[in-house]
Every structure is written in C-alpha cells, then in structure tokens.
Design an enzyme around this catalytic site. Structure first.
Site, short mmCIF file in Angstrom:
data_model
loop_
_atom_site.label_atom_id
_atom_site.label_comp_id
_atom_site.label_asym_id
_atom_site.label_seq_id
_atom_site.Cartn_x
_atom_site.Cartn_y
_atom_site.Cartn_z
CG ASP A 190 2.17 -41.67 -32.53
OD1 ASP A 190 1.07 -41.97 -33.01
OD2 ASP A 190 2.39 -41.63 -31.29
CD GLU A 216 -7.10 -44.36 -32.05
OE1 GLU A 216 -6.35 -43.37 -31.95
OE2 GLU A 216 -6.73 -45.47 -32.47
#
Ligand code: KIV
Length: 288
Positions: free
Chosen positions: A51, A189
C-alpha cells in the site's frame, strides 16, 4: 526485452525451501505492469503490491487513504506481469480492521479481482484472529509487524519500534501470535537488528526484514526508494542502487533540447511517401 525463457511460478513452499537451504528471500514492491515485469524478470521471489503505492504512485502523504479499490486497480496490472514471483497483495487500512468477515472478504477480492497469490496484513496479536480467519478461508497470509505505517498515528509517526525491553518482547509476542495464526511469513519493519535476530531464531516461518538488520531470512525494499524514483524522503534503511529520477529528468531535458535544435525527429523517426504520391498530392491540394 522479449519474455522467452520458461519460468516456474514460486509458491509459499518455495520460500520456506529457500530458507531451509540457507538462501535469502527477496521481496520488492511494484506499482504497475512495467515495474512488476522488471522485478519479476530480475528473479526476485516476491512482488509486493504494497500500500506504499499510495505514496509512490498516487501522491498521498501516507498509506492511510489508500482504498481496497485502488489496491485492486494496481494489483490487476501487477499480477499479469508475474510469471515467476509470488504476488503478495497488501490489505489497506480499513479492509480488515473491523472484523474477520471484512478480512476474509477483502482477501478474497485481492485474490479473485486483483490476481494476487497471497495477502499481507499489518498488525500483531490484535489482528491474529483476522489473519486466522483469512487463512481458514484458504488464502495464505504474510504478517507485518514493527513499524506498521497504516497505524502511524498510534505509533507517533514513522518511528523505529521495539527499542526497549518491553516493546521488544511485545514484538516477539506479536510475531509468535501471527505464526500461531498460521501466517506463512512475516515482514519485520524498522526494528532493532537484535530484536529481529531473536524473532528470526524463535520463529519457524521466514522473516523478511525492511530496516530490521541482516539476520532476517529475507530482505524487502520499496522499488521506488531503491531506484531513486521517490524524492520526498528516504528512510535510513534504504540503500539506493540507481538514480532513475536523474536519468529520466536528463532524458526529458535532452528531448526538449533536441527538438529546439532540430535534432529530433530525424528521417529515421519519420514516415515518408513515394515521390509520385507526393506530386499527386500537391496537384490535388484545394486552392487556398
Ligand atoms: O507497503 C509496503 O511497501 C510495505 C513494505 C514497506 C513492507 O508494506
């Protein structure tokens, strides 16, 4: 370049097999047909329809406004280009947060309409029931913990996560909950390398790091960051392998200069007509 060599399409089992052989997994984003072709033909294992395309392709400030319809629109083009890579379709904010039913419906859309092979969703323990429901419905799920940009307001911005003992332990719990839910891999992440190393050692499923150090089972980068096509900011964890911004800007400057100087178009870029057809044309021109 022509697409001639027969290629084998990767599955989730090939990723685990790579890890078992001690090989690294590679995952890179794509946003459209040509970027997906580039990633696929380079032999990258997973094309991520991240995204992050909201920022790199649609000009949004963050991934927050990205809708399921926008993801599907890009997924359709990307999945057509993937002859080798596993196509991982991100579920955007709002597509799975309210209920497991939403999660299953969004995952089905990503597979049926978008053509992705599997889905990815951001979140740890709190989202394990959603991941489990999607997996039970038959769609493999890649988890994503640490810096989860969809929830950046809650996290206080794009910040490294798990920097102290309690948040580091919470990340491990999140990772274990997603593994228990049945996820086949997990993105880590922006977390300290030591936390990523512990998670990688404790889990049986592959870890794919982006800003999580060298000990993960694989590495992920956003294509636009690594080739210099995103000029707003560059996170510390990005290594830039090319400066496509500079290359394309130079081509655009050269084009204008060539036209101004009469260097383009030349005979080889123009269409000609036979001499007799030209004479005939001149004779038939209407009187001005
Ligand atoms: O959207 C994206 O590109 C991602 C990666 C940063 C893992 O989720």
């Amino acid at each position: 370049m022509a697409d001639t060599k027969p290629v084998k399409k990767l599955t989730i089992f090939d990723l685990q097999a790579k890890v078992d052989r001690g090989e690294k997994i590679f995952q890179v984003t794509a946003v459209d047909f040509p970027t997906a072709q580039l990633v696929d033909r380079a032999g990258i294992d997973c094309i991520l329809i991240g995204d992050s395309l909201g920022m790199t392709a649609l000009g949004y400030e963050s991934t927050v406004p990205v809708t399921m319809d926008e993801m599907i629109h890009h997924a359709k083009a990307i999945s057509k280009a993937a002859k080798h890579a596993l196509v991982v379709g991100d579920l955007p904010l709002g597509a799975y947060h309210a209920s497991s039913e939403d999660a299953v419906n969004s995952a089905m859309r990503m597979i049926k309409e978008g053509g992705a092979d599997v889905v990815k969703l951001e979140g740890g323990e709190d989202f394990a029931p959603m991941a489990e429901a999607v997996i039970k419905s038959g769609v493999p799920v890649m988890a994503h913990i640490g810096l989860t940009p969809q929830l950046m307001s809650k996290l206080g911005g794009f910040k490294v996560q798990g920097k102290d003992a309690s948040t580091g332990v919470q990340l491990l719990k999140d990772a274990m909950a997603m593994e228990k839910a049945g996820c086949f891999a997990i993105v880590l992440e922006a977390i300290p390398d030591r936390v990523a190393q512990i998670i990688t050692e404790r889990l049986n499923i592959p870890t794919i790091g982006i800003g999580a150090g060298p000990d993960c089972d694989g590495q992920n980068l956003v294509l636009h960051d690594m080739v210099g096509l995103f000029d707003r900011f560059s996170p510390k964890f990005v290594k830039r392998y090319a400066n496509c911004w500079e290359i394309i800007s130079k081509a655009l400057e050269d084009f204008q200069e060539d036209v101004n100087k009469g260097e383009f178009p030349k005979a080889e870029h123009s269409f000609t007509m036979k001499e007799e057809e030209y004479r005939d044309l001149l004779q038939h021109l209407p009187k001005s």
